[in-house]
Design a protein around this motif. Structure first.
Motif, short mmCIF file in Angstrom:
data_model
loop_
_atom_site.label_atom_id
_atom_site.label_comp_id
_atom_site.label_asym_id
_atom_site.label_seq_id
_atom_site.Cartn_x
_atom_site.Cartn_y
_atom_site.Cartn_z
N ASN A 47 -8.28 7.90 2.57
CA ASN A 47 -7.83 7.94 1.18
C ASN A 47 -6.45 7.32 0.99
OD1 ASN A 47 -7.14 8.44 -1.46
ND2 ASN A 47 -7.32 10.66 -1.33
N MET A 48 -6.44 6.09 0.53
CA MET A 48 -5.19 5.37 0.29
C MET A 48 -4.81 5.32 -1.18
SD MET A 48 -6.18 2.37 2.95
CE MET A 48 -7.93 2.69 2.68
N ASP A 49 -5.46 6.14 -2.02
CA ASP A 49 -5.15 6.12 -3.45
C ASP A 49 -3.69 6.47 -3.70
OD1 ASP A 49 -7.70 5.47 -4.12
OD2 ASP A 49 -8.25 7.43 -4.95
N LEU A 50 -2.96 5.55 -4.31
CA LEU A 50 -1.58 5.85 -4.66
C LEU A 50 -1.53 6.92 -5.75
CD1 LEU A 50 1.28 4.66 -3.89
CD2 LEU A 50 1.21 3.57 -6.13
N MET A 51 -2.43 6.81 -6.73
CA MET A 51 -2.49 7.78 -7.82
C MET A 51 -3.95 8.04 -8.19
SD MET A 51 0.72 6.71 -10.27
CE MET A 51 0.20 5.03 -10.54
N ASP B 50 7.26 -0.37 12.41
CA ASP B 50 6.20 0.00 11.48
C ASP B 50 5.29 1.07 12.08
OD1 ASP B 50 6.95 -1.73 9.45
OD2 ASP B 50 5.76 -3.40 10.27
N LEU B 51 4.91 2.03 11.26
CA LEU B 51 3.87 2.98 11.64
C LEU B 51 2.54 2.24 11.65
CD1 LEU B 51 3.56 6.64 10.54
CD2 LEU B 51 1.55 5.19 10.41
N LYS B 52 1.76 2.42 12.72
CA LYS B 52 0.50 1.70 12.88
C LYS B 52 -0.68 2.67 12.72
CE LYS B 52 2.47 -2.21 14.22
NZ LYS B 52 2.38 -3.46 13.43
N GLY C 206 -11.80 5.21 3.42
CA GLY C 206 -11.71 5.51 2.01
C GLY C 206 -11.57 4.18 1.28
N LYS C 207 -11.95 4.15 0.01
CA LYS C 207 -11.83 2.90 -0.75
C LYS C 207 -10.38 2.46 -0.80
CE LYS C 207 -13.63 5.15 -4.09
NZ LYS C 207 -14.13 5.59 -5.40
N PRO C 208 -10.04 1.17 -0.63
CA PRO C 208 -10.94 0.01 -0.59
C PRO C 208 -11.25 -0.51 0.81
CG PRO C 208 -8.71 -0.74 -0.93
CD PRO C 208 -8.63 0.77 -0.79
N SER C 209 -11.29 0.36 1.81
CA SER C 209 -11.59 -0.07 3.17
C SER C 209 -13.02 -0.62 3.27
CB SER C 209 -11.43 1.12 4.13
OG SER C 209 -12.05 0.86 5.36
N LYS C 210 -13.19 -1.75 3.93
CA LYS C 210 -14.54 -2.31 4.13
C LYS C 210 -15.41 -1.35 4.92
CE LYS C 210 -13.45 -7.25 3.89
NZ LYS C 210 -12.01 -7.17 3.62
N LEU C 211 -14.79 -0.61 5.83
CA LEU C 211 -15.53 0.37 6.63
C LEU C 211 -16.24 1.38 5.73
CD1 LEU C 211 -16.07 1.65 9.45
CD2 LEU C 211 -13.96 2.95 9.11
N THR C 212 -15.58 1.80 4.67
CA THR C 212 -16.16 2.78 3.75
C THR C 212 -17.36 2.18 3.01
OG1 THR C 212 -14.17 4.10 3.45
CG2 THR C 212 -15.70 4.01 1.59
N ARG D 259 -0.10 -0.79 2.01
CA ARG D 259 0.76 -1.76 2.67
C ARG D 259 -0.01 -2.74 3.55
NH1 ARG D 259 3.48 0.81 7.76
NH2 ARG D 259 1.31 0.43 8.39
N ASP D 260 -1.06 -2.28 4.21
CA ASP D 260 -1.77 -3.11 5.18
C ASP D 260 -2.87 -3.98 4.58
OD1 ASP D 260 -0.14 -1.91 6.98
OD2 ASP D 260 -1.67 -0.71 7.97
#
Length: 357
Positions: A190-194, A224-226, A232-238, A324-325
């Motif tokens: 889950n990378m949802d900012l908001m 950088d943290l790796k 989670g969306k928008p990951s292609k894996l999801t 960021r990534d």
């Protein structure tokens, strides 16, 4: 049917715990008189605070149609595929029944931030009212992987203890060792900012927590943290996992026609539209041939916000809310269709597919 639906939940079907009126109407069109779905449907949410069965039960109640666990994809669902981590000790951050979720996904040795706090009471000192009277740390060390399910309740505690674990290679009672780089594995969901709830303005999501964690780590170490994986969306894996669930539904119903098009219905340009537009390029080896994005106006999306055509301009935080990534491409935030709500989205797809229920 030769098509299927990927539905976002927050901002498309509900706002917080309140159903969006168009949602119930839309789903009456998607099932027959016996309550069976007429087309394959998967709910793809970036929420990660409950088991998929509980989310299926909630949706069944809210939408008035029977929804199975196999139709619900939480942000953490792809972790089922990360079997090489299942036997390892994993530190879970988030909220909800964390241990139950982790064990349901296949993890055999999950521990929570609260467990680390109990074993090392000297580490969590921001809230003076929670400082224990006896400050004696237990000898508690472990080699660990960090798994971020979603936004926690006490950000200061989670940020502090995750940084402690990363900078000590899993021995949070020890002094920091900056030379331990790259750090121990981190998997994030889950990378949802908001996201939107009942409030008039969007609320902070887990992506905001990740921004804090990444910047704290870099401020302390200069590096950088790796992430081992982002899901989670928008990951292609999801989306690949969601497409697998769509095909499994079609096979279970013994539908012979191949699923050629997936319609991703969402309210967020940077999660629901961004990769469903770009993901079509990755479909060469997948069963589906096309993925089409449909943006609804009942959630995060503001139809009056313009996206600049130049990438450099678009890096502004007011526009680029992606992680960021992820490389930002203005072309990928252009939905195939924009409609008022989810009911209009279903009508549009039926019209495009010349499908009569």
């Amino acid at each position: 049917p030769s098509f299927g639906f990927l539905f976002d939940i927050d901002g498309v079907l509900v706002r917080g715990k309140t159903p969006i009126p168009a949602a119930k109407k839309a789903f009456q069109k998607l099932v027959n008189s016996q309550g069976q779905f007429l087309v394959p449907v998967v709910f793809v949410t970036n929420a990660g605070d409950c088991l998929s069965q509980k989310k299926a039960d909630q949706l069944s109640h809210l939408l008035g149609v029977p929804i199975s666990q196999d139709q619900v994809m939480m942000s953490h669902s792809p972790l089922r595929m990360f079997r090489h981590y299942h036997e390892k000790c994993v530190l879970i951050s988030g909220q909800g029944p964390l241990l139950d979720i982790a064990q349901d996904l296949g993890f055999c040795q999950p521990i929570t931030i609260e467990t680390v706090r109990e074993k090392h009471p000297l580490l969590d000192v921001v809230d003076h009212d929670r400082t224990p009277n006896v400050l004696v740390s237990v000898d508690f060390c472990f080699k660990i992987t960090v798994v971020l399910f979603g936004e926690p309740v006490r950000w200061e505690t989670n940020l502090q203890l995750i940084i402690d674990v990363l900078l000590t290679s899993g021995y949070p009672g020890n002094p920091y060792q900056h030379e331990n780089y790259p750090h121990i594995p981190v998997l994030a969901c889950n990378m949802d900012l908001m996201w939107v709830a009942e409030a008039q303005s969007p609320r902070f999501g887990h992506g905001m927590f990740m921004v804090c964690l990444e910047n704290i780590y870099k401020k302390i170490t200069g590096k950088d943290l790796k992430y081992e994986a982002l899901m989670g969306k928008p990951s292609k894996l999801t989306y690949q996992y969601a497409e697998y669930l769509i095909r499994a539904q079609a096979a279970q119903r013994q539908w012979q026609q191949p699923i050629e098009t997936l319609y991703a219905v969402g309210d967020n340009l940077m999660t629901d539209v961004y990769v469903s537009t770009g993901w079509e390029k990755e479909f060469a080896s997948a069963a589906a041939a096309h993925c089409r994005s449909i943006l609804v106006c009942t959630g995060v999306y503001n139809p009056h916000t313009k996206v600049p055509s130049h990438t450099r301009q678009s890096i502004a935080e007011t526009v680029f809310h992606g992680h960021r990534d992820f490389r930002f491409d203005p072309g990928l935030v252009e939905p195939n269709h924009i409609v008022p709500d989810v009911d209009a989205a279903v009508d549009l797809v039926f019209q495009l597919e010349n499908f009569t229920p």
